[in-house]
Design an enzyme around this catalytic site. Structure first.
Site: not given
Length: 319
Positions: A98, A7, A68, A9, A200-201, A224
């Site tokens: 977040c 998720p 969420q 934002e 992450g990453e 990402r």
């Protein structure tokens, strides 16, 4: 093994969820956080951020959607979780990751990792309120400014009733700066009895291989990396299954960009739509050199008809 779409934002809205899940490899996805302060939110808030609730809480590709919530009031979060379930949410997810300053200032997201007791209280209240057959999950970072309390936070969430944890392997202060400390995911999994997802990453298939080796967990949440490489989940799933998969080239990506634009034009204002497209294309430049050329053409473009032409869409279809 499960692969989830993170998720994000302001980025992974219902349009991008729809387009990315069409590519395949994603087992479930999550809404952008729904901020809960001091009241029961009206149903239209959920319906706006999660229109998939109106079609069985699934994207058009059939990928399940979790709702969420973000906040710090256990009772209020519980009430809103019940409403989300009544509207069709199959899973309630709670945001403790977040890093945004505005969110943290209002006692939401990663700042709550300073208060393991509150994490436990939130999970306990939400778990008590939500129907027993509906899972409650949580997403956390390693801590606010240090990972020293990560294990206490994970225990608090799991013992409070979380059925699953996603661990973004950085602190709030780390933000999105590399590296991600995947070794802490392994430590979290050692102290809780619920499934743990690493996050992450992970930008490439090789990143996923290293993450799995270091974290010791099979399940992964992609953010990402998946937005920048839309077939990353399919690449990972194919390798796990021993199936050959040829990564999508720029040409194969064009129908997705066109679909995204058509939906953006339907759901957004003429002022909003170009900006959202540019946001995605900018992220695609990390993977596709051709995206850089497209972004250069789009960068200052605000006319929706001209944007459609740049994407190879007849204006009559894009309007």
């Amino acid at each position: 093994m499960q692969i989830a779409l993170a998720p994000m934002e302001g980025l992974v809205d219902n349009i991008l969820r729809d387009v990315l899940t069409q590519v395949g490899g994603i087992d479930w996805c999550v809404t952008e956080f729904i901020r809960v302060c001091d009241r029961l939110l009206p149903a239209h808030v959920y319906e706006k951020l999660a229109p998939e609730l109106g079609r069985g809480a699934q994207t058009a590709a059939g990928v399940p959607l979790r709702v969420q919530l973000l906040g710090s009031d256990p009772a209020c979060l519980a009430d809103n979780a019940v409403l989300a379930c009544e509207l069709g949410a199959p899973v309630i997810d709670l945001n403790f990751g977040c890093p945004a300053k505005t969110v943290n200032k209002s006692r939401g997201g990663a700042v709550l990792l300073k208060e393991p007791e509150l994490l436990h209280a939130i999970l306990r209240e939400v778990r008590r309120a939500v129907p027993a057959h509906i899972p409650v999950t949580a997403k956390m970072r390693l801590g606010f400014d240090s990972p020293d309390g990560a294990l206490d936070c994970a225990r608090a969430l799991a013992e409070g009733g979380a059925d699953q944890l996603v661990v973004h392997a950085r602190t709030k202060v780390d933000g999105y700066k590399p590296p991600a400390h995947w070794e802490y995911v392994a430590r979290v999994q050692e102290v809780v009895r619920v499934p743990v997802f690493a996050n992450g990453e992970v930008w490439t298939l090789e990143d996923w291989r290293r993450c799995r080796e270091v974290s010791g967990v099979e399940d992964i949440m992609l953010g990402r990396g998946l937005v920048s490489r839309p077939d990353l989940a399919r690449q990972i799933a194919a390798e796990r299954q021993g199936i050959e998969f040829v990564p999508l080239d720029w040409q194969a990506l064009q129908p997705l960009l066109q679909d995204f634009w058509v939906q953006a034009r339907e759901q957004m204002t003429e002022r909003q739509a170009p900006g959202r497209l540019k946001q995605w294309v900018a992220m695609l430049t990390r993977t596709y050199p051709e995206a850089t050329a497209l972004f250069t053409e789009l960068r200052r473009e605000t006319d929706c008809d001209r944007v459609a032409r740049l994407l190879g869409i007849p204006v009559s279809e894009a309007a």
